[in-house]
Design an enzyme around this catalytic site. Structure first.
Site, PDB file in Angstrom:
ATOM      1  N   TRP A  35       0.821  -1.166   0.128  1.00 31.97           N
ATOM      2  CA  TRP A  35       0.049   0.029   0.198  1.00 31.97           C
ATOM      3  C   TRP A  35       0.893   1.205   0.149  1.00 31.97           C
ATOM      4  O   TRP A  35       0.339   2.372  -0.623  1.00 31.97           O
ATOM      5  CB  TRP A  35      -1.106   0.118   1.286  1.00 31.97           C
ATOM      6  CG  TRP A  35      -1.735  -1.117   1.034  1.00 31.97           C
ATOM      7  CD1 TRP A  35      -1.809  -2.260   2.174  1.00 31.97           C
ATOM      8  CD2 TRP A  35      -2.716  -1.636   0.128  1.00 31.97           C
ATOM      9  NE1 TRP A  35      -2.481  -3.348   1.680  1.00 31.97           N
ATOM     10  CE2 TRP A  35      -3.190  -3.129   0.589  1.00 31.97           C
ATOM     11  CE3 TRP A  35      -3.213  -1.348  -1.162  1.00 31.97           C
ATOM     12  CZ2 TRP A  35      -4.072  -3.906  -0.222  1.00 31.97           C
ATOM     13  CZ3 TRP A  35      -3.838  -2.066  -2.010  1.00 31.97           C
ATOM     14  CH2 TRP A  35      -4.512  -3.357  -1.493  1.00 31.97           C
ATOM     15  N   ASP A  89      -1.391   6.675   6.914  1.00 33.26           N
ATOM     16  CA  ASP A  89      -2.504   5.783   6.277  1.00 33.26           C
ATOM     17  C   ASP A  89      -2.803   4.524   7.655  1.00 33.26           C
ATOM     18  O   ASP A  89      -1.807   3.600   7.889  1.00 33.26           O
ATOM     19  CB  ASP A  89      -2.189   5.065   5.191  1.00 33.26           C
ATOM     20  CG  ASP A  89      -2.862   3.918   4.581  1.00 33.26           C
ATOM     21  OD1 ASP A  89      -4.152   3.784   5.212  1.00 33.26           O
ATOM     22  OD2 ASP A  89      -2.705   3.238   3.405  1.00 33.26           O
ATOM     23  N   LYS A 109     -11.784  -2.244   7.654  1.00 28.87           N
ATOM     24  CA  LYS A 109     -11.026  -3.114   8.456  1.00 28.87           C
ATOM     25  C   LYS A 109     -11.288  -3.094   9.753  1.00 28.87           C
ATOM     26  O   LYS A 109     -11.505  -4.207  10.563  1.00 28.87           O
ATOM     27  CB  LYS A 109      -9.461  -2.965   7.981  1.00 28.87           C
ATOM     28  CG  LYS A 109      -9.152  -3.239   6.588  1.00 28.87           C
ATOM     29  CD  LYS A 109      -7.804  -2.714   6.139  1.00 28.87           C
ATOM     30  CE  LYS A 109      -7.281  -2.768   4.919  1.00 28.87           C
ATOM     31  NZ  LYS A 109      -7.799  -4.005   4.229  1.00 28.87           N
TER      32      LYS A 109
END
Length: 365
Positions: free
Chosen positions: A106, A176, A200
């Site tokens: 990511w 993030d 999540k």
């Protein structure tokens, strides 16, 4: 009796059963209104109350007792991947540069998106070691002239996690936090910007949380499309267009549930217990289970490990599914096994997995 399996999926991940049951009860008739929240106007008082309460609870969870007075809480669409581009679009000026810690897939994507829009420097990369670790504090440098410094706090695919918040001095810190937000206490005031896809740890797919320090909004170029411009989204309290009302409603339910159960501090205790149990099974297996992450970088959210052969892996996954466990197959890019143990995954589920792991190792080791 509701039938529930052990859900170790990496995202969308598990949601608290109490939250799902409340959403079920309120779906057709929200609080006696005769309307579903799915049908209510986002400009009407019913949804406005949900919207405001969700922001209020998130502020309290992220910054207990203070509520992040210098930040705006935004709800945006497009997932974290849209934010990979939106962040440099808003915060990286022409001729400027941004720093990135690259510790997984990511963050690799994030820096590549930024490089399409300007100059982005890799201040550190763990790629040469198959992203099996994150850097210790002090193992990377911060350009004091950088527009911002970006890192990914938890790496779902490789199973690594930072145990510290990078010290970036006067350079705005961008995090993030998609896969570990509200799983442990965090000094949110240290961040210039936090972003997290909800699916999540804090809700369902469809909404992305963005928490941005107000002084940074002055950087947002006026030529940006309105729905990608943090300043314009903040000015309209995330109601610039019709927001993903049900996804925001679910974030509010999850946040309230977490607050009612002790907040991020209590969640951290529960998550530590789950991770200790699961890594214990790996470590006492004598190499039958091989963890990917270096011990000092192990994630408490995504536990990644391998067996000695593809045949054993398939056999384990088959037995796990028969035992009511889902989501244990590793990411398609790396294979192996992965157990995601987000806030909503109960300790009993981890115990069931560990019992299976111990028994499987005895029979096949």
């Amino acid at each position: 009796m509701t039938h529930r399996i052990h859900n170790f999926g990496a995202g969308p991940g598990a949601l608290p059963l109490a939250v799902l049951e409340q959403a079920q009860r309120e779906l057709v008739d929200f609080q006696g209104s005769g309307l579903s929240i799915l049908e209510a106007s986002h400009r009407g008082p019913m949804y406005e109350a949900v919207h405001a309460r969700t922001i209020e609870v998130l502020r309290e969870l992220l910054d207990p007792g203070r509520g992040l007075p210098d930040h705006d809480v935004l709800f945006m669409s497009g997932g974290a991947r849209t934010q990979f581009a939106a962040i440099p679009m808003n915060l990286l000026p022409a001729g400027g540069s941004a720093d990135y810690l690259v510790t997984g897939v990511w963050s690799e994507m994030a820096v590549k998106e930024a490089q399409k829009l300007g100059t982005a420097r890799e201040a550190y990369s763990s790629a040469a070691n198959s992203h099996d670790h994150v850097p210790a504090a002090g193992a990377y440098t911060v350009d004091p002239n950088a527009a911002y410094f970006h890192y990914t706090s938890n790496n779902t695919i490789f199973g690594t996690q930072f145990d510290h918040v990078p010290d970036t001095g006067d350079v705005p810190l961008v995090g993030d936090l998609s896969s570990d937000i509200l799983s442990r206490p965090l000094d949110a005031q240290r961040f210039g910007l936090i972003y997290a896809g909800a699916q999540k740890n804090i809700g369902a797919a469809g909404v992305t949380l963005v928490v941005v320090r107000r002084d940074l909004l002055a950087r947002c170029p006026k030529h940006l499309p309105d729905t990608l411009n943090y300043a314009k989204v903040a000015k309209e309290n995330s109601l610039l267009n019709t927001p993903p009302v049900f996804a925001i409603y679910l974030v509010g339910l999850v946040a309230q549930h977490l607050l009612d159960h002790g907040g991020a501090a209590a969640a951290a205790v529960r998550n530590e217990a789950k991770a200790t149990l699961l890594y214990g099974a790996i470590d006492r297996s004598g190499g039958f289970y091989q963890g990917h992450a270096q011990p000092a970088s192990r994630s408490k959210m995504n536990v990644t490990f391998r067996l000695g052969s593809e045949e054993l892996t398939k056999a384990f996954l088959g037995e796990a599914q028969a035992a009511g466990m889902e989501g244990l197959k590793g990411h398609r890019s790396v294979g192996g096994l992965r157990a995601s143990i987000y806030n909503a995954v109960e300790l009993a589920s981890v115990r069931a997995l560990v019992d299976l792991m111990d028994d499987f190792a005895r029979r096949h080791g």
